[in-house]
Motif scaffolding. Sequence first.
Motif, mmCIF file in Angstrom:
data_model
loop_
_atom_site.group_PDB
_atom_site.id
_atom_site.type_symbol
_atom_site.label_atom_id
_atom_site.label_comp_id
_atom_site.label_asym_id
_atom_site.label_seq_id
_atom_site.Cartn_x
_atom_site.Cartn_y
_atom_site.Cartn_z
ATOM 1 N N GLU A 89 0.825 -1.214 0.000
ATOM 2 C CA GLU A 89 0.000 0.000 0.000
ATOM 3 C C GLU A 89 0.857 1.262 0.000
ATOM 4 O O GLU A 89 0.502 2.268 -0.611
ATOM 5 N N LEU A 90 1.998 1.212 0.698
ATOM 6 C CA LEU A 90 2.899 2.366 0.716
ATOM 7 C C LEU A 90 3.537 2.555 -0.657
ATOM 8 O O LEU A 90 3.697 3.682 -1.141
ATOM 9 N N CYS A 91 3.865 1.458 -1.299
ATOM 10 C CA CYS A 91 4.413 1.528 -2.658
ATOM 11 C C CYS A 91 3.365 2.085 -3.624
ATOM 12 O O CYS A 91 3.679 2.881 -4.505
ATOM 13 N N MET A 92 2.111 1.689 -3.446
ATOM 14 C CA MET A 92 1.029 2.204 -4.285
ATOM 15 C C MET A 92 0.873 3.707 -4.098
ATOM 16 O O MET A 92 0.657 4.448 -5.060
ATOM 17 N N SER A 93 0.966 4.166 -2.860
ATOM 18 C CA SER A 93 0.817 5.594 -2.583
ATOM 19 C C SER A 93 1.897 6.403 -3.288
ATOM 20 O O SER A 93 1.609 7.410 -3.945
ATOM 21 N N ALA A 94 3.158 5.953 -3.160
ATOM 22 C CA ALA A 94 4.250 6.662 -3.827
ATOM 23 C C ALA A 94 4.064 6.647 -5.340
ATOM 24 O O ALA A 94 4.310 7.646 -6.025
ATOM 25 N N SER A 95 3.596 5.520 -5.867
ATOM 26 C CA SER A 95 3.393 5.406 -7.309
ATOM 27 C C SER A 95 2.237 6.268 -7.784
ATOM 28 O O SER A 95 2.246 6.767 -8.914
ATOM 29 N N GLY A 96 1.236 6.462 -6.924
ATOM 30 C CA GLY A 96 0.103 7.308 -7.292
ATOM 31 C C GLY A 96 0.501 8.755 -7.487
ATOM 32 O O GLY A 96 0.095 9.400 -8.468
ATOM 33 N N SER A 97 1.325 9.282 -6.594
ATOM 34 C CA SER A 97 1.775 10.665 -6.757
ATOM 35 C C SER A 97 2.724 10.788 -7.951
ATOM 36 O O SER A 97 2.720 11.789 -8.670
ATOM 37 N N LEU A 98 3.528 9.745 -8.175
ATOM 38 C CA LEU A 98 4.403 9.733 -9.351
ATOM 39 C C LEU A 98 3.586 9.753 -10.635
ATOM 40 O O LEU A 98 3.883 10.514 -11.563
ATOM 41 N N LEU A 99 2.547 8.928 -10.711
ATOM 42 C CA LEU A 99 1.693 8.894 -11.898
ATOM 43 C C LEU A 99 1.089 10.265 -12.171
ATOM 44 O O LEU A 99 1.069 10.731 -13.317
ATOM 45 N N SER A 100 0.630 10.933 -11.141
ATOM 46 C CA SER A 100 0.057 12.269 -11.300
ATOM 47 C C SER A 100 1.085 13.228 -11.891
ATOM 48 O O SER A 100 0.784 14.017 -12.796
ATOM 49 N N MET A 155 2.204 2.127 -16.099
ATOM 50 C CA MET A 155 1.013 1.405 -16.534
ATOM 51 C C MET A 155 1.280 -0.101 -16.601
ATOM 52 O O MET A 155 0.372 -0.914 -16.431
ATOM 53 N N ASP A 156 2.535 -0.469 -16.840
ATOM 54 C CA ASP A 156 2.892 -1.881 -16.942
ATOM 55 C C ASP A 156 3.015 -2.547 -15.573
ATOM 56 O O ASP A 156 2.872 -3.769 -15.461
ATOM 57 N N ASN A 157 3.287 -1.737 -14.535
ATOM 58 C CA ASN A 157 3.596 -2.318 -13.221
ATOM 59 C C ASN A 157 2.599 -2.024 -12.111
ATOM 60 O O ASN A 157 2.568 -2.754 -11.107
ATOM 61 N N LEU A 158 1.807 -0.964 -12.242
ATOM 62 C CA LEU A 158 0.949 -0.560 -11.130
ATOM 63 C C LEU A 158 0.011 -1.663 -10.667
ATOM 64 O O LEU A 158 -0.171 -1.880 -9.463
ATOM 65 N N ASN A 159 -0.608 -2.355 -11.594
ATOM 66 C CA ASN A 159 -1.550 -3.408 -11.199
ATOM 67 C C ASN A 159 -0.864 -4.631 -10.608
ATOM 68 O O ASN A 159 -1.531 -5.511 -10.053
ATOM 69 N N GLN A 160 0.467 -4.692 -10.735
ATOM 70 C CA GLN A 160 1.198 -5.856 -10.250
ATOM 71 C C GLN A 160 1.663 -5.711 -8.808
ATOM 72 O O GLN A 160 2.066 -6.697 -8.190
ATOM 73 N N ILE A 161 1.620 -4.481 -8.267
ATOM 74 C CA ILE A 161 2.176 -4.258 -6.926
ATOM 75 C C ILE A 161 1.473 -5.115 -5.888
ATOM 76 O O ILE A 161 2.108 -5.816 -5.085
ATOM 77 N N ARG A 162 0.140 -5.081 -5.886
ATOM 78 C CA ARG A 162 -0.609 -5.875 -4.908
ATOM 79 C C ARG A 162 -0.637 -7.353 -5.281
ATOM 80 O O ARG A 162 -0.663 -8.229 -4.411
ATOM 81 N N LEU A 163 -0.638 -7.647 -6.589
ATOM 82 C CA LEU A 163 -0.707 -9.039 -7.037
ATOM 83 C C LEU A 163 0.589 -9.795 -6.768
ATOM 84 O O LEU A 163 0.574 -10.989 -6.467
ATOM 85 N N ILE A 213 9.447 -5.304 -10.022
ATOM 86 C CA ILE A 213 8.367 -4.333 -10.206
ATOM 87 C C ILE A 213 8.725 -3.026 -9.516
ATOM 88 O O ILE A 213 8.591 -1.941 -10.090
ATOM 89 N N ARG A 214 9.216 -3.125 -8.317
ATOM 90 C CA ARG A 214 9.519 -1.915 -7.533
ATOM 91 C C ARG A 214 10.731 -1.179 -8.091
ATOM 92 O O ARG A 214 10.766 0.057 -8.092
ATOM 93 N N ILE A 215 11.711 -1.912 -8.567
ATOM 94 C CA ILE A 215 12.873 -1.260 -9.179
ATOM 95 C C ILE A 215 12.462 -0.525 -10.450
ATOM 96 O O ILE A 215 12.919 0.601 -10.717
ATOM 97 N N GLU A 216 11.576 -1.121 -11.243
ATOM 98 C CA GLU A 216 11.112 -0.447 -12.458
ATOM 99 C C GLU A 216 10.311 0.811 -12.125
ATOM 100 O O GLU A 216 10.389 1.816 -12.849
ATOM 101 N N LEU A 217 9.577 0.789 -11.025
ATOM 102 C CA LEU A 217 8.866 1.994 -10.604
ATOM 103 C C LEU A 217 9.843 3.069 -10.123
ATOM 104 O O LEU A 217 9.615 4.264 -10.333
ATOM 105 N N CYS A 218 10.924 2.662 -9.488
ATOM 106 C CA CYS A 218 11.973 3.619 -9.109
ATOM 107 C C CYS A 218 12.584 4.248 -10.357
ATOM 108 O O CYS A 218 12.868 5.456 -10.391
ATOM 109 N N ALA A 219 12.787 3.438 -11.386
ATOM 110 C CA ALA A 219 13.314 3.964 -12.645
ATOM 111 C C ALA A 219 12.341 4.976 -13.246
ATOM 112 O O ALA A 219 12.755 6.019 -13.774
ATOM 113 N N ALA A 220 11.042 4.672 -13.167
ATOM 114 C CA ALA A 220 10.026 5.611 -13.668
ATOM 115 C C ALA A 220 10.105 6.932 -12.912
ATOM 116 O O ALA A 220 9.988 8.016 -13.496
ATOM 117 N N SER A 221 10.316 6.853 -11.607
ATOM 118 C CA SER A 221 10.432 8.056 -10.783
ATOM 119 C C SER A 221 11.652 8.875 -11.177
ATOM 120 O O SER A 221 11.586 10.108 -11.302
#
Length: 399
Positions: free
Chosen positions: A196-207, A234-242, A249-257
């Motif tokens: 959930e914390l990873c989702m929160s950080a990714s949500g502000s990043l997406l915005s 878009m490729d990773n967000l739905n995978q965080i909880r799954l 997944i998390r490293i790729e989101l860090c790269a996106a950031s």
Amino acid sequence: MVTKAYRHQSTFCRIHAGDSVLYKLTEEMARLRCDKAMIVCGRTVSHKTNLLTLVRGVLGDKLIGVFDGVQSGSPSTSVLEGLAKAKACDPDVVIAIGGGSAVVTARAITILLSEGGTLQDHSTQYPAGKQPVSPRLMKPKLPNIVIVTTPTTATNRSGTAVIDSETGHRLEMFDPKTRPEVVFWDSEALLTAPAELCMSASGSLLSGVLAGLQSVDLNILAEGDLRQSLFLLMDNLNQIRLCPENSKIRIELCAASYMYNRAADSGLTGGATGVVTALAHSLDARYPECDHGSAYSIMTAPGMHFNIDYNCSGQARLGRILGVADTQADERTIATAAATKINDVFTMMKMPTRLREVGVPRDGIRMIAEDAMTDFALHRNIRPVEQSSDLEAMMEVIW
């Protein structure tokens, strides 16, 4: 045909990513010619993970102090406690371990450690009827290293914003010298954060990425970074909880950031959705139960509707990238469809899109609006905002 000039800027940052990369800490400290490290983190990191044990095992006697009093939102009381710890142990490098609050708290400590004075002395001022003024913070700063546990956009920024514990207002400081020298995207560190914390950080990043793609003057280098960042999101967000144990997944989101921040250094002004940033800052400062990502998931689509008459073409560009409408449709139709799509994406992510979902009473709207009027981002918004009542009207629709 005239080609409009643009600026691209790349700031130095060494990144170590993957499994078991924390052993590189000693190599990086040697490169920085440092041998006295102080860690800045929260109690979750110090008491509920093994990260301190791992870092201590790598650094040995080069680790001379730990401040584990970081709090969500970086309140000023926490920063001052960390400053006292830093003065007592006299480090030559600061290592932040955690998410955005740890990163920001560490930067604020380094600013006060070198500049002296108070947080208020170094914060952006808002003289009535004039443009905001950010004090020039010229003194050298201690180098800092960041070990992130979430894909936070705070990682390699020049800005540092803390919450005044007495007034609840944001105190904003700007100093490029506080950018990190080294960043670690370590698999084990990233997996310590709840999904959930990873989702929160990714949500502000997406915005932020969506805002960047709406920019009026978007150069090709920034657009390339933003498009790739959006693809990774878009490729990773739905995978965080799954797949909560998948570190890739998390490293790729860090790269996106990182790519989003690099695009921001290429001249993005933040004007496309400055109103979103200002209101989100106010919302998560006033309502601690509203996490950072939720503040952005609530404000992003309404902020686009608010600005549509001033940035229809930029919003339509985003709509085409998202593939939300027939390319032959008029720009306003595409722009409106883009905002609707974004709202649907946040809903799909199971993030809130209404103020009442995060505990805001209807009579709390006015305070959020008034706070936002003294946020630096609002002064960059593409649509001028002269009075807080305009913001109140926008938020009434999403209460």
